[in-house]
Scaffold this motif. Sequence first.
Motif, PDB file in Angstrom:
ATOM      1  N   ARG A  20       1.997  -1.320   9.317  1.00 63.60           N
ATOM      2  CA  ARG A  20       2.894  -0.812  10.358  1.00 63.60           C
ATOM      3  C   ARG A  20       4.135  -1.681  10.499  1.00 63.60           C
ATOM      4  NH1 ARG A  20       0.196   0.305  16.040  1.00 63.60           N
ATOM      5  NH2 ARG A  20      -0.909   1.781  14.705  1.00 63.60           N
ATOM      6  N   GLN A  21       3.945  -3.009  10.450  1.00 62.19           N
ATOM      7  CA  GLN A  21       5.087  -3.887  10.637  1.00 62.19           C
ATOM      8  C   GLN A  21       6.062  -3.800   9.468  1.00 62.19           C
ATOM      9  OE1 GLN A  21       6.057  -5.143  13.198  1.00 62.19           O
ATOM     10  NE2 GLN A  21       7.354  -6.919  12.800  1.00 62.19           N
ATOM     11  N   VAL A  22       5.563  -3.651   8.254  1.00 61.01           N
ATOM     12  CA  VAL A  22       6.454  -3.495   7.098  1.00 61.01           C
ATOM     13  C   VAL A  22       7.267  -2.217   7.251  1.00 61.01           C
ATOM     14  CG1 VAL A  22       6.568  -3.139   4.606  1.00 61.01           C
ATOM     15  CG2 VAL A  22       4.980  -4.838   5.543  1.00 61.01           C
ATOM     16  N   LEU A  23       6.606  -1.142   7.634  1.00 59.96           N
ATOM     17  CA  LEU A  23       7.314   0.128   7.790  1.00 59.96           C
ATOM     18  C   LEU A  23       8.370   0.049   8.888  1.00 59.96           C
ATOM     19  CD1 LEU A  23       4.304   2.603   7.477  1.00 59.96           C
ATOM     20  CD2 LEU A  23       6.098   2.189   5.787  1.00 59.96           C
ATOM     21  N   THR A  24       8.061  -0.684   9.952  1.00 64.88           N
ATOM     22  CA  THR A  24       9.026  -0.833  11.052  1.00 64.88           C
ATOM     23  C   THR A  24      10.205  -1.700  10.636  1.00 64.88           C
ATOM     24  OG1 THR A  24       7.260  -0.613  12.697  1.00 64.88           O
ATOM     25  CG2 THR A  24       9.310  -1.664  13.416  1.00 64.88           C
ATOM     26  N   ARG A  25       9.916  -2.839  10.026  1.00 69.74           N
ATOM     27  CA  ARG A  25      10.973  -3.778   9.668  1.00 69.74           C
ATOM     28  C   ARG A  25      11.849  -3.256   8.524  1.00 69.74           C
ATOM     29  NH1 ARG A  25      11.142  -8.500   6.174  1.00 69.74           N
ATOM     30  NH2 ARG A  25      12.733  -9.946   6.935  1.00 69.74           N
ATOM     31  N   ARG A  26      11.263  -2.451   7.652  1.00 70.29           N
ATOM     32  CA  ARG A  26      12.003  -1.972   6.476  1.00 70.29           C
ATOM     33  C   ARG A  26      12.258  -0.460   6.560  1.00 70.29           C
ATOM     34  NH1 ARG A  26      10.721  -6.205   1.815  1.00 70.29           N
ATOM     35  NH2 ARG A  26       9.537  -7.726   3.003  1.00 70.29           N
ATOM     36  N   ALA A  27      12.555  -0.018   7.768  1.00 74.77           N
ATOM     37  CA  ALA A  27      12.771   1.412   7.993  1.00 74.77           C
ATOM     38  C   ALA A  27      13.908   1.959   7.129  1.00 74.77           C
ATOM     39  CB  ALA A  27      13.055   1.665   9.472  1.00 74.77           C
ATOM     40  N   GLU A  28      14.928   1.131   6.888  1.00 66.75           N
ATOM     41  CA  GLU A  28      16.045   1.594   6.062  1.00 66.75           C
ATOM     42  C   GLU A  28      15.601   1.860   4.625  1.00 66.75           C
ATOM     43  OE1 GLU A  28      19.330  -1.058   6.246  1.00 66.75           O
ATOM     44  OE2 GLU A  28      19.658  -0.808   8.404  1.00 66.75           O
ATOM     45  N   LEU A  29      14.675   1.060   4.125  1.00 66.68           N
ATOM     46  CA  LEU A  29      14.166   1.291   2.773  1.00 66.68           C
ATOM     47  C   LEU A  29      13.331   2.568   2.711  1.00 66.68           C
ATOM     48  CD1 LEU A  29      13.127  -2.308   1.625  1.00 66.68           C
ATOM     49  CD2 LEU A  29      15.211  -1.031   1.070  1.00 66.68           C
ATOM     50  N   VAL A  30      12.612   2.836   3.788  1.00 68.30           N
ATOM     51  CA  VAL A  30      11.834   4.081   3.830  1.00 68.30           C
ATOM     52  C   VAL A  30      12.784   5.277   3.798  1.00 68.30           C
ATOM     53  CG1 VAL A  30      10.211   5.462   5.176  1.00 68.30           C
ATOM     54  CG2 VAL A  30       9.929   2.979   5.073  1.00 68.30           C
ATOM     55  N   GLU A  31      13.875   5.183   4.558  1.00 70.91           N
ATOM     56  CA  GLU A  31      14.861   6.267   4.546  1.00 70.91           C
ATOM     57  C   GLU A  31      15.468   6.413   3.153  1.00 70.91           C
ATOM     58  OE1 GLU A  31      15.479   8.484   6.874  1.00 70.91           O
ATOM     59  OE2 GLU A  31      13.895   7.530   8.062  1.00 70.91           O
ATOM     60  N   ALA A  32      15.753   5.285   2.501  1.00 69.97           N
ATOM     61  CA  ALA A  32      16.319   5.339   1.143  1.00 69.97           C
ATOM     62  C   ALA A  32      15.330   5.947   0.160  1.00 69.97           C
ATOM     63  CB  ALA A  32      16.709   3.927   0.696  1.00 69.97           C
ATOM     64  N   LEU A  33      14.053   5.684   0.386  1.00 68.91           N
ATOM     65  CA  LEU A  33      13.010   6.218  -0.486  1.00 68.91           C
ATOM     66  C   LEU A  33      12.990   7.743  -0.449  1.00 68.91           C
ATOM     67  CD1 LEU A  33      10.587   5.222  -2.290  1.00 68.91           C
ATOM     68  CD2 LEU A  33       9.175   5.424  -0.239  1.00 68.91           C
ATOM     69  N   TYR A  34      13.272   8.304   0.740  1.00 73.36           N
ATOM     70  CA  TYR A  34      13.191   9.757   0.911  1.00 73.36           C
ATOM     71  C   TYR A  34      14.557  10.446   0.923  1.00 73.36           C
ATOM     72  CZ  TYR A  34       8.220   9.354   1.868  1.00 73.36           C
ATOM     73  OH  TYR A  34       6.869   9.124   1.750  1.00 73.36           O
ATOM     74  N   ALA A  35      15.620   9.716   0.657  1.00 75.20           N
ATOM     75  CA  ALA A  35      16.959  10.318   0.662  1.00 75.20           C
ATOM     76  C   ALA A  35      17.066  11.412  -0.388  1.00 75.20           C
ATOM     77  CB  ALA A  35      18.013   9.238   0.405  1.00 75.20           C
ATOM     78  N   GLU A  36      17.778  12.479  -0.025  1.00 71.51           N
ATOM     79  CA  GLU A  36      17.920  13.600  -0.959  1.00 71.51           C
ATOM     80  C   GLU A  36      18.600  13.145  -2.234  1.00 71.51           C
ATOM     81  OE1 GLU A  36      19.821  18.123  -1.039  1.00 71.51           O
ATOM     82  OE2 GLU A  36      19.641  17.006   0.846  1.00 71.51           O
ATOM     83  N   ARG A  37      19.615  12.293  -2.084  1.00 70.97           N
ATOM     84  CA  ARG A  37      20.255  11.677  -3.245  1.00 70.97           C
ATOM     85  C   ARG A  37      19.846  10.200  -3.243  1.00 70.97           C
ATOM     86  NH1 ARG A  37      26.455  13.722  -4.118  1.00 70.97           N
ATOM     87  NH2 ARG A  37      25.976  15.913  -4.579  1.00 70.97           N
ATOM     88  N   HIS A  38      18.811   9.902  -3.951  1.00 68.16           N
ATOM     89  CA  HIS A  38      18.290   8.538  -3.923  1.00 68.16           C
ATOM     90  C   HIS A  38      18.976   7.680  -4.982  1.00 68.16           C
ATOM     91  CE1 HIS A  38      15.943   9.552  -7.512  1.00 68.16           C
ATOM     92  NE2 HIS A  38      15.479  10.623  -6.883  1.00 68.16           N
ATOM     93  N   ASP A  39      18.932   6.372  -4.764  1.00 72.75           N
ATOM     94  CA  ASP A  39      19.592   5.448  -5.690  1.00 72.75           C
ATOM     95  C   ASP A  39      18.619   5.021  -6.784  1.00 72.75           C
ATOM     96  OD1 ASP A  39      17.948   3.376  -4.630  1.00 72.75           O
ATOM     97  OD2 ASP A  39      19.413   2.952  -3.067  1.00 72.75           O
ATOM     98  N   ASP A  40      19.070   4.086  -7.627  1.00 70.55           N
ATOM     99  CA  ASP A  40      18.294   3.688  -8.808  1.00 70.55           C
ATOM    100  C   ASP A  40      17.013   2.930  -8.456  1.00 70.55           C
ATOM    101  OD1 ASP A  40      20.215   4.828 -10.396  1.00 70.55           O
ATOM    102  OD2 ASP A  40      21.267   2.945 -10.825  1.00 70.55           O
ATOM    103  N   ARG A  41      16.887   2.465  -7.216  1.00 70.75           N
ATOM    104  CA  ARG A  41      15.674   1.733  -6.832  1.00 70.75           C
ATOM    105  C   ARG A  41      14.460   2.642  -6.726  1.00 70.75           C
ATOM    106  NH1 ARG A  41      17.528  -0.861  -1.329  1.00 70.75           N
ATOM    107  NH2 ARG A  41      18.343   1.277  -1.197  1.00 70.75           N
ATOM    108  N   VAL A  42      14.703   3.934  -6.503  1.00 70.02           N
ATOM    109  CA  VAL A  42      13.604   4.874  -6.274  1.00 70.02           C
ATOM    110  C   VAL A  42      13.057   5.371  -7.614  1.00 70.02           C
ATOM    111  CG1 VAL A  42      12.921   7.048  -5.216  1.00 70.02           C
ATOM    112  CG2 VAL A  42      14.567   5.535  -4.051  1.00 70.02           C
ATOM    113  N   ILE A  43      11.757   5.234  -7.784  1.00 70.83           N
ATOM    114  CA  ILE A  43      11.086   5.667  -9.013  1.00 70.83           C
ATOM    115  C   ILE A  43      10.350   6.965  -8.726  1.00 70.83           C
ATOM    116  CG2 ILE A  43       9.393   5.028 -10.782  1.00 70.83           C
ATOM    117  CD1 ILE A  43       9.847   2.091  -9.915  1.00 70.83           C
TER     118      ILE A  43
END
Length: 617
Positions: free
Chosen positions: A592-615
């Motif tokens: 839970r704490q990782v998801l809260t602290r890294r909420a921006e990464l979670v959003e990037a993970l699910y972005a419609e146009r994702h960047d090169d970090r997303v596999i």
Amino acid sequence: MTASQRYQEHVPDFMDPKIHLEHRDDGSQLLTSEVSLGLHDRCSGEWLEHWAREAPDRLWLSERDDQGSWRQLTYGEGRHRVIAIATWLLEQNLSPERPLVILSENSIEHALLMTAAMHIGVPPCSISPGSSLMSKDHVKLKGQIQLLKPGLIYADPIEAYRPALNNIADSHDAIVVAGSRSNETKDATPFAELERRRDESAVMGAFSAITPETIAKFLFTSGSVNTPKAVPNTQRMLCSNQKAKELVWPLLTKEPPVMLDWLPWSHTFGGNHNFNIVLRWGGTLYLDDGKPTPALIEKTARNLKEVSPTVYFSVPRAYDMLVPLLRKDETLRKAFFAQLKVIFYAAAALPNHLWQALEEMARETSGQDIMITSSWGSTETAPICTDCHFPAVRSGVIGVPIPGTTLKLVPCADKLEVRVKGPNVFQGYWKQPELTEQAFDDEGFYMIGDAVEFVDPERPEMGLLFDGRVGEDFKLLTGTWVHVGSLRMAGLEALNPVGLDIVVTGHDRDTIGFLIFPNIGECRRLCPDLPDDASVAELIAHPIIVDHVRKAMRTLKAKGGSSTYPARAMLLEEPPSLEAGEITDKAYINQRQVLTRRAELVEALYAERHDDRVITQ
């Protein structure tokens, strides 16, 4: 001959599971041991008194000194020093309302101070060093101090804790004691002052007044979002735990255990379970100055070459780091398995590839099968509720209820929530009545928040499997439940050896995602074309690593439906932060704490146009 038969031949000293299961009309089930707990000791101090009398020259504690040699303390010497320290403590007006707070890593001095306080009915509280040494604002530590209102604070070495002590100075009126490893003692009492005289009569008078309901110590839960809760651990809780351990692990009565242990005494695994096993059975505890981190695991390996344990306790992350070292170093491997009877893991399930590796190396090195086992409990249960004192059919089996403890299994969604009652269970949180009321159901069972399932519902004696935290599971937008605990384990197996840990995403999303903490050492090994000084960002973007993750995702997809595999993943450059509460002292990821602290990464993970970090697959 089967592995089970070989095990029974070489390690016979465990109790066979004897379980009673009651089905109730409301759908819940009660699971208990058919073995009576019987009488337990009055207090843990009786163990030190016994061994100081019966085996005064036996080695109790050993730690590395500044020159790298082992500094040693016998039971007789330990008791002599405990009486002196307790004499000084008696004069300081300490009590449960003004307890002792310890700010220190594990050390002989830490153990003596902790034991001396408990010997006279004064509760010590070892607070995680991370709250002091890795925090900038010390907000968590200040909350802990304000809750406890200590009469004495010990810090060692005091200069390392000066920033923390300065930040909490207006939150207490405690005496400050500087440990012997301190280089300066300004505004503090040197530890040597505590041992200048002995009044055994006064100390033993206080000792005789201790009852099973006396608060033995305070431990803080490992909560990270809010100020952790203070859990009073009574002598009844500690002593009933060790009595149950005696019944299910008869091997402990055969020979004094030898242990090398790094687990912090601010946590119930190291401070109650492991420390008390040694003290209860007159064993020897070598304090490991290593830890399961890339910088310190080599120290653990060095220590294991010199100390051959009879039982070894640790967490899956530690075994993940230790197994490669055991494979490549024959000297280490022979020393580790020379006397070893039991390998114990807790805090999370042991990945199957590590289980198999340990079994294979044990068999090749010693010619015998090793007992790999686990148990389950919490800070509020001091800690054992269940114990796997029989050969488990797979990793993740937490065993059956220990004698004296009752489990209530309550249907919750499509899981079985487990609740606990017994002499090992606390009575309530310190000075937090609202939280205490929320912690127990109407029958007085502690609602620990975990879920379990039977290995075989028709054969409850085969034990329970840990089925994750009830609060960690979530539903996808399709309404499908995602069981985080089991998915994390499956993901680690598929990602081996690239993934060190996984945080599962997907709450109120269409698909599951993985945030992956990479195993940097293994990733570098897989990418020999990269220079040694290549950055982590370069490493996790390497085609070999990305392809490994993609293949793991496809493997998981081939095994099941949408709730059993990730559709997208991201390797994380920043490791989990202890200061931010993303990882606990025992190296367990707080999802839970990782998801809260890294909420921006979670959003990037699910972005419609994702960047090169997303596999993606």
